[in-house]
Design a protein around this motif. Structure first.
Motif, mmCIF file in Angstrom:
data_model
loop_
_atom_site.group_PDB
_atom_site.id
_atom_site.type_symbol
_atom_site.label_atom_id
_atom_site.label_comp_id
_atom_site.label_asym_id
_atom_site.label_seq_id
_atom_site.Cartn_x
_atom_site.Cartn_y
_atom_site.Cartn_z
ATOM 1 N N GLY A 100 0.814 -1.205 0.000
ATOM 2 C CA GLY A 100 0.000 0.000 0.000
ATOM 3 C C GLY A 100 0.848 1.254 0.000
ATOM 4 O O GLY A 100 2.040 1.225 0.337
ATOM 5 N N MET A 101 0.212 2.368 -0.364
ATOM 6 C CA MET A 101 0.942 3.620 -0.496
ATOM 7 C C MET A 101 0.020 4.794 -0.189
ATOM 8 O O MET A 101 -1.190 4.738 -0.422
ATOM 9 N N HIS A 102 0.612 5.865 0.345
ATOM 10 C CA HIS A 102 -0.041 7.166 0.413
ATOM 11 C C HIS A 102 0.537 8.033 -0.709
ATOM 12 O O HIS A 102 1.720 7.938 -1.027
ATOM 13 N N TYR A 103 -0.312 8.856 -1.289
ATOM 14 C CA TYR A 103 0.084 9.761 -2.375
ATOM 15 C C TYR A 103 -0.481 11.127 -2.021
ATOM 16 O O TYR A 103 -1.659 11.394 -2.210
ATOM 17 N N LEU A 104 0.364 11.994 -1.452
ATOM 18 C CA LEU A 104 -0.114 13.221 -0.836
ATOM 19 C C LEU A 104 -0.413 14.325 -1.835
ATOM 20 O O LEU A 104 -1.343 15.095 -1.645
ATOM 21 N N THR A 130 -2.957 -0.929 -2.952
ATOM 22 C CA THR A 130 -3.843 -0.301 -1.969
ATOM 23 C C THR A 130 -3.377 1.133 -1.770
ATOM 24 O O THR A 130 -2.170 1.390 -1.764
ATOM 25 N N ALA A 131 -4.308 2.052 -1.625
ATOM 26 C CA ALA A 131 -3.957 3.446 -1.322
ATOM 27 C C ALA A 131 -4.868 3.960 -0.222
ATOM 28 O O ALA A 131 -6.094 3.827 -0.312
ATOM 29 N N ARG A 132 -4.276 4.520 0.803
ATOM 30 C CA ARG A 132 -5.048 5.119 1.890
ATOM 31 C C ARG A 132 -5.199 6.609 1.612
ATOM 32 O O ARG A 132 -4.207 7.314 1.386
ATOM 33 N N ILE A 133 -6.434 7.069 1.639
ATOM 34 C CA ILE A 133 -6.717 8.472 1.336
ATOM 35 C C ILE A 133 -6.659 9.268 2.625
ATOM 36 O O ILE A 133 -7.611 9.283 3.426
ATOM 37 N N LEU A 183 -3.451 -0.424 12.592
ATOM 38 C CA LEU A 183 -2.321 -0.002 13.413
ATOM 39 C C LEU A 183 -1.397 0.879 12.576
ATOM 40 O O LEU A 183 -1.329 0.727 11.352
ATOM 41 N N HIS A 184 -0.684 1.775 13.232
ATOM 42 C CA HIS A 184 0.395 2.530 12.600
ATOM 43 C C HIS A 184 1.700 2.059 13.235
ATOM 44 O O HIS A 184 2.104 2.545 14.284
ATOM 45 N N ASN A 205 -1.438 -2.604 8.635
ATOM 46 C CA ASN A 205 -0.561 -1.509 9.043
ATOM 47 C C ASN A 205 -0.874 -0.358 8.097
ATOM 48 O O ASN A 205 -0.333 -0.274 7.003
ATOM 49 N N THR A 206 -1.778 0.526 8.521
ATOM 50 C CA THR A 206 -2.314 1.517 7.590
ATOM 51 C C THR A 206 -1.426 2.742 7.411
ATOM 52 O O THR A 206 -1.742 3.611 6.576
ATOM 53 N N GLU A 207 -0.316 2.825 8.157
ATOM 54 C CA GLU A 207 0.623 3.931 7.943
ATOM 55 C C GLU A 207 1.956 3.575 8.577
ATOM 56 O O GLU A 207 2.020 3.218 9.755
#
Length: 396
Positions: free
Chosen positions: A8-12, A26-29, A205-206, A247-249
């Motif tokens: 997964g990745m965040h894309y700010l 997967t991408a968390r917004i 969890l982070h 592990n969402t972050e």
């Protein structure tokens, strides 16, 4: 089996930075300007049709991810000022804002319930996962009562189930960002003890490593050997040991703490994070972030926010090598400093990823093996020197 969604990745910088040239499913917004207060800045902001500028932006973000065959995760919150009840959000001189307070009405018919229902309905075919809240165990996330947070979870979960779209709720992500597992574990225990505290589908969890382990060079190992077992023990105490964990972050090191990694050292940290997560049954691991250079200590892109760093190349390599495989366990030797993790790849090939957290050693691969370094370069036959960056050995 490890899937593309395990990565997964965040894309700010959506709309500002190019879409990342990384491998993720997967991408968390989050940190993208589309929180509840952005989507519904006033009680008159429509949650249907064209909606507010914030809702239009969220539409575009979700469309972009789904076009790239990426599974988007919406993190709910933060509370608009007009919907927030009063809570103490000025702590030791820092004002964390009314957004960290609960809504006055947490029922299904109130602003919170309408918000959850509107997003779930709007994205019924494209968004399958919602996360209740971001880091309520820290002041930046939550300053209201833990009981109210549990009430909000019950409402959100019941709405998702009643709609029948197959959407699932991730519990509010408990942060280990401060490197203090005791605090995060205590919050998790208190939350699960509330009526409705276990009313969710997936544990969030982070699992950021603590500063000291990160600085010492064994941050990913600390997350899996200290923070994760601690969380699993708390879950087991509440009869929730079977809930899947995301592990969402995560990242390794922190820019504000002056703990950063570059070059091969950075590549080592990202590769080991994903290798160990998949081996420890963490279903999805979402890196923060593709285009971040101000928070996490490992940067996947260079300063142009276009080209990949060595760490970004390492993320692509580990994803290419282990997606579709089955993790079969890790061994730890040399007083806990030498790691070797095994995978069975499609077609029966065996993959061994090996590294050390201290020093180095000489490895002689078996005859006929194909050996890659952490960024996917094929190494010549013969003995290789193994250090902090994983070496991948593929055999029949």
């Amino acid at each position: 089996m490890i899937t593309a969604q395990s990565f997964g990745m965040h894309y700010l910088g959506f709309g500002r930075d190019p879409y990342p040239e990384l491998s993720f499913g997967t991408a968390r917004i989050w940190d993208m300007g589309v929180t509840w207060k952005d989507i519904e800045p006033s009680p008159d902001s429509p949650l249907t049709g064209t909606g507010s500028p914030g809702l239009q932006r969220l539409d575009a973000i979700i469309s972009t991810f789904t076009r790239h065959h990426v599974d988007p995760v919406i993190t709910l919150g933060m509370t608009p000022a007009w919907a927030a009840r009063g809570c103490t959000h000025v702590i030791r001189g820092t004002d964390w804002g009314a957004a960290t307070c609960a809504p006055r009405d947490t029922s299904a018919s109130g602003p919170w319930g309408r918000y959850v229902r509107a997003l779930a309905t709007r994205y019924r075919d494209r968004v399958h996962f919602f996360e209740l809240w971001n880091e309520p165990s820290l002041r930046n996330g939550w300053n209201d009562s833990i009981e109210r947070l549990a009430q909000m979870q019950v409402t959100a979960h019941r709405i998702l189930r009643s709609l029948g779209f197959g959407q699932r709720l991730i519990a509010p992500s408990i942060a280990f960002t401060d490197g203090a597992p005791k605090h995060g574990l205590k919050f998790l225990d208190r939350f699960l003890s509330q009526p409705g505290g276990s009313d969710f589908d997936i544990v969030g969890l982070h699992l950021y490593p603590g500063d000291e382990p990160a600085k010492a060079g064994d941050g990913p190992e600390w997350s899996m050997q200290v923070a994760l077992p601690g969380a699993r023990a708390v879950l087991a105490q509440h009869g929730l040991a079977d809930r899947p964990i995301w592990n969402t972050e995560t990242n390794v090191g922190r820019v504000p703490a002056g703990i950063t990694f570059t070059g091969t050292s950075a590549a080592a940290m990202v590769a080991r994070t994903f290798l160990l997560s998949t081996q420890h049954q963490v279903v999805r691991t979402i890196w923060y972030a593709a285009d971040d250079r101000s928070w996490g200590g490992v940067w996947l892109e260079n300063s142009d926010l276009r080209s990949l760093s060595l760490a970004g190349g390492a993320e692509r390599t580990v994803e290419r090598l282990i997606v579709g495989s089955q993790p079969t366990g890790c061994t730890v030797t040399q007083a806990g400093t030498r790691f070797s993790c095994a995978f069975v790849r499609p077609g029966g090939q065996k993959l061994q990823a090996t590294w050390v957290t201290r020093g180095s050693y000489a490895l002689t691969p078996p005859a006929g093996a194909v050996v890659y370094d952490v960024t996917g370069t094929k190494l010549p036959h013969g003995t290789v020197r193994v250090g902090a960056a994983p070496v991948y050995v593929v055999t029949r």
